[in-house]
Design an enzyme around this catalytic site. Structure first.
Site, short mmCIF file in Angstrom:
data_model
loop_
_atom_site.label_atom_id
_atom_site.label_comp_id
_atom_site.label_asym_id
_atom_site.label_seq_id
_atom_site.Cartn_x
_atom_site.Cartn_y
_atom_site.Cartn_z
N GLU A 1 -11.06 3.00 -5.27
CA GLU A 1 -11.44 4.06 -6.21
C GLU A 1 -10.27 4.43 -7.12
O GLU A 1 -10.44 4.58 -8.33
CB GLU A 1 -11.90 5.31 -5.45
CG GLU A 1 -13.12 5.10 -4.56
CD GLU A 1 -12.74 4.74 -3.13
OE1 GLU A 1 -11.79 3.95 -2.92
OE2 GLU A 1 -13.41 5.26 -2.20
N CYS B 1 -6.39 2.55 -2.54
CA CYS B 1 -7.83 2.43 -2.42
C CYS B 1 -8.46 1.87 -3.71
O CYS B 1 -7.91 2.01 -4.80
CB CYS B 1 -8.45 3.79 -2.14
SG CYS B 1 -7.90 4.58 -0.63
N GLU C 1 -4.10 -3.74 -0.02
CA GLU C 1 -3.26 -3.36 1.12
C GLU C 1 -1.86 -3.91 0.96
O GLU C 1 -1.60 -4.77 0.11
CB GLU C 1 -3.90 -3.88 2.42
CG GLU C 1 -5.22 -3.21 2.75
CD GLU C 1 -5.82 -3.65 4.07
OE1 GLU C 1 -6.75 -2.98 4.52
OE2 GLU C 1 -5.35 -4.66 4.64
ZN LIG Z 1 -9.21 6.46 -1.04
#
Ligand SMILES: [Zn+2]
Length: 139
Positions: free
Chosen positions: A59, A57, A48
């Site tokens: 992923e 993210c 973040e």
């Molecule tokens: Zn994501």
């Protein structure tokens, strides 16, 4: 679909990686693990930022790390995503699109919840049917 030993190994890798997430604002830690052809596992965590829109993210962090190690389109075979939310969490829309560039529609996606212990299995194609791919572009 049923969990395979390789799926379980990916969940363990994503769970271990998740400990290093940087989520001071949402406190929503995510770990991801990609299995590449040949069995190599590459992990990522969500990172973040105080300028919230810059958050990346887990992923996509795993995927970009894998690309840096030589991942080519079509050469990852499975993904695990691990969270500790109230329910099993699937990859967001942005991640689905980025994953679809490098995975096949039948690529396995394992989603595990640490709180409940629940695991769900699906595929990239099920998460993003009719995806926009490089083949969608004019030649
Ligand atoms: Zn994501």
């Amino acid at each position: 679909m049923k969990l395979t030993p390789r799926d379980r190994k990916l969940v363990v890798a994503a769970t271990r990686a998740r400990k290093h997430c940087y989520a001071p604002y949402s406190r929503f830690g995510v770990g991801a693990a990609l299995e590449l052809e040949g069995g190599t596992i590459v992990t990522g965590v969500n990172v973040e930022n105080c300028s919230y829109g810059l958050t990346v993210c887990a992923e996509r962090n795993a995927l970009t790390t894998a690309v840096g190690k030589g991942l080519l389109p079509g050469k990852f075979t499975a993904l695990a995503v691990v969270t500790e939310a109230d329910a099993v969490v699937s990859p967001c829309g942005a991640c689905r699109q980025v994953l679809a560039e490098f995975g096949a529609p039948d690529t396995r996606v394992v989603m595990h919840n640490l709180k409940s212990g629940e695991t769900q299995l699906t595929t990239l194609g099920a998460l993003l049917p009719h995806s926009f791919t490089p083949l969608s572009l004019p030649r």
